[in-house]
Design a protein around this motif. Structure first.
Motif, PDB file in Angstrom:
ATOM      1  N   LEU A   9      21.015 -54.478  26.997  1.00 49.80           N
ATOM      2  CA  LEU A   9      19.925 -54.045  26.129  1.00 49.80           C
ATOM      3  C   LEU A   9      18.880 -55.113  25.887  1.00 49.80           C
ATOM      4  CD1 LEU A   9      21.799 -52.056  23.350  1.00 49.80           C
ATOM      5  CD2 LEU A   9      20.422 -51.153  25.193  1.00 49.80           C
ATOM      6  N   SER A  10      18.834 -56.138  26.692  1.00 49.27           N
ATOM      7  CA  SER A  10      17.926 -57.227  26.391  1.00 49.27           C
ATOM      8  C   SER A  10      16.468 -56.793  26.236  1.00 49.27           C
ATOM      9  CB  SER A  10      18.030 -58.320  27.460  1.00 49.27           C
ATOM     10  OG  SER A  10      17.825 -57.789  28.757  1.00 49.27           O
ATOM     11  N   ASN A  82      12.961 -47.585  24.502  1.00 48.72           N
ATOM     12  CA  ASN A  82      14.088 -47.727  23.582  1.00 48.72           C
ATOM     13  C   ASN A  82      14.979 -46.498  23.632  1.00 48.72           C
ATOM     14  OD1 ASN A  82      12.804 -50.054  22.853  1.00 48.72           O
ATOM     15  ND2 ASN A  82      12.434 -49.469  20.731  1.00 48.72           N
ATOM     16  N   GLY A  83      14.359 -45.326  23.658  1.00 43.08           N
ATOM     17  CA  GLY A  83      15.106 -44.083  23.682  1.00 43.08           C
ATOM     18  C   GLY A  83      15.978 -43.952  24.914  1.00 43.08           C
ATOM     19  N   SER A  84      15.479 -44.379  26.050  1.00 43.95           N
ATOM     20  CA  SER A  84      16.256 -44.311  27.289  1.00 43.95           C
ATOM     21  C   SER A  84      17.495 -45.192  27.225  1.00 43.95           C
ATOM     22  CB  SER A  84      15.381 -44.738  28.477  1.00 43.95           C
ATOM     23  OG  SER A  84      14.286 -43.854  28.642  1.00 43.95           O
ATOM     24  N   MET A  85      17.343 -46.357  26.631  1.00 42.20           N
ATOM     25  CA  MET A  85      18.479 -47.269  26.514  1.00 42.20           C
ATOM     26  C   MET A  85      19.507 -46.735  25.522  1.00 42.20           C
ATOM     27  SD  MET A  85      16.489 -50.894  26.577  1.00 42.20           S
ATOM     28  CE  MET A  85      15.472 -51.339  27.997  1.00 42.20           C
ATOM     29  N   ILE A  86      19.024 -46.161  24.419  1.00 40.25           N
ATOM     30  CA  ILE A  86      19.916 -45.575  23.428  1.00 40.25           C
ATOM     31  C   ILE A  86      20.708 -44.426  24.060  1.00 40.25           C
ATOM     32  CG2 ILE A  86      19.988 -44.238  21.279  1.00 40.25           C
ATOM     33  CD1 ILE A  86      17.530 -45.914  20.382  1.00 40.25           C
ATOM     34  N   GLU A  99      20.832 -53.488  14.587  1.00 42.51           N
ATOM     35  CA  GLU A  99      19.446 -53.721  14.209  1.00 42.51           C
ATOM     36  C   GLU A  99      18.530 -52.613  14.718  1.00 42.51           C
ATOM     37  OE1 GLU A  99      18.938 -57.648  15.735  1.00 42.51           O
ATOM     38  OE2 GLU A  99      19.647 -58.593  13.904  1.00 42.51           O
ATOM     39  N   VAL A 100      18.904 -51.974  15.812  1.00 44.72           N
ATOM     40  CA  VAL A 100      18.115 -50.851  16.322  1.00 44.72           C
ATOM     41  C   VAL A 100      18.165 -49.692  15.326  1.00 44.72           C
ATOM     42  CG1 VAL A 100      17.890 -49.157  18.173  1.00 44.72           C
ATOM     43  CG2 VAL A 100      18.507 -51.519  18.718  1.00 44.72           C
TER      44      VAL A 100
END
Length: 224
Positions: A9-10, A82-86, A99-100
Motif C-alpha cells: 500500500l505504499s 485509494n479505492g482500488s487498493m482498498i 489511518e486510511v
C-alpha cells in the motif's frame, strides 16, 4: 499481518499525510470539539446485526451513522487509486490500515453539524483503537458490542444477498477468524474501561432493539 498489508500500500500511505494533517488540525483547533460530540462505537462480528440496529438508533435518537465498511465501499466506488487498493484488501478478507479508515471517518464527522455519532465496525484492532484515540484525542463515550454465535452470523451473511464482494463462504470464514483474533482484544479493552455494553445478537430484531434502548436510555441525558 500489518506489515504484510502495508507493503502493498505504499502509494496509498504516501498520500494520506496531507489529508490527515488537515483534519487533525481541525480536531486540535477545537472545530470538532466545539460540537460537544457524543461518540458511540458499535462492534460485533460480520452478520451480528449491528448494522440493522444502527439504523434503528438513527431513527429513534438522531445519531449520524458512520459505517467504516460503508465508508470504505464508497471510496471503492469512487474509482480512485485509494479505492482500488482498498478493494484488493477487502477481497482478501483483511483489514484496511487504520489511518486510511480514520481519514474517512474524520472527513465524515467534519462534514455535518450533528454532535452524535455511531461509528460502526471500527476499531477492529488494537492498532485501530490506538490510532483513532491518538488522532481524535479522546475515547468513545460508550461501546456497544453485539455478541452473536458464529454459525448464526455465517447464516445471516450468506442469506442477505446484497451483492457485496465479501459475501461469500470463503471470505466470510476469513472475516470471522480475523474478528476473533484481532477484534476481541478491543472488546476486552473497553470492557475493562467500564464503557462496554454487551448486546445479545442471537435474538429477534425487536428483542435486540429493546436491549439497545435500555443501554441508551441511561446515556440520553448526556447526548440530548
Amino acid at each position: 499481518m500489518w506489515r504484510r498489508i502495508s507493503s502493498h500500500l505504499s502509494p496509498l500511505l504516501q498520500t494520506r499525510n496531507s489529508f490527515l494533517h488537515t483534519y487533525v488540525n481541525q480536531v486540535q483547533g477545537g472545530i470538532l470539539k466545539e460540537k460537544s460530540q457524543f461518540i458511540a462505537f458499535v462492534l460485533g462480528g460480520p452478520g451480528s446485526g449491528k448494522g440493522t440496529q444502527c439504523e434503528k438508533i438513527v431513527e429513534t435518537y438522531g445519531f449520524t451513522h458512520l459505517s467504516a465498511g460503508d465508508l470504505l465501499r464508497h471510496e471503492i466506488s469512487s474509482k480512485s487509486e485509494n479505492g482500488s487498493m482498498i478493494l484488493e484488501i477487502i477481497k482478501e478478507g483483511k483489514i484496511v490500515p487504520s489511518e486510511v479508515t480514520v481519514k474517512l471517518i474524520l472527513k465524515s464527522i467534519s462534514s455535518t453539524d450533528n454532535h452524535k455519532f455511531l461509528i460502526d465496525g471500527f476499531p477492529r484492532t488494537e492498532e485501530n483503537r490506538v490510532a483513532y484515540e491518538r488522532i481524535i484525542g479522546a475515547e468513545p463515550n460508550l461501546v456497544l458490542f453485539f455478541d452473536c454465535p458464529e454459525e448464526v452470523m455465517v447464516k445471516r451473511i450468506l442469506n442477505r444477498k446484497q451483492g457485496r464482494i465479501d459475501d461469500n463462504d470463503e471470505t466470510v470464514k476469513t472475516r470471522l477468524k480475523v474478528f476473533k483474533e484481532l477484534s476481541l482484544p478491543v472488546v476486552k479493552y473497553y470492557s475493562k474501561k467500564g464503557i462496554l455494553h454487551t448486546i445479545n445478537g442471537d435474538r429477534t430484531e425487536d428483542e435486540i432493539s429493546s436491549q439497545v434502548r435500555e443501554v441508551l436510555s441511561a446515556y440520553e441525558p448526556i447526548f440530548r
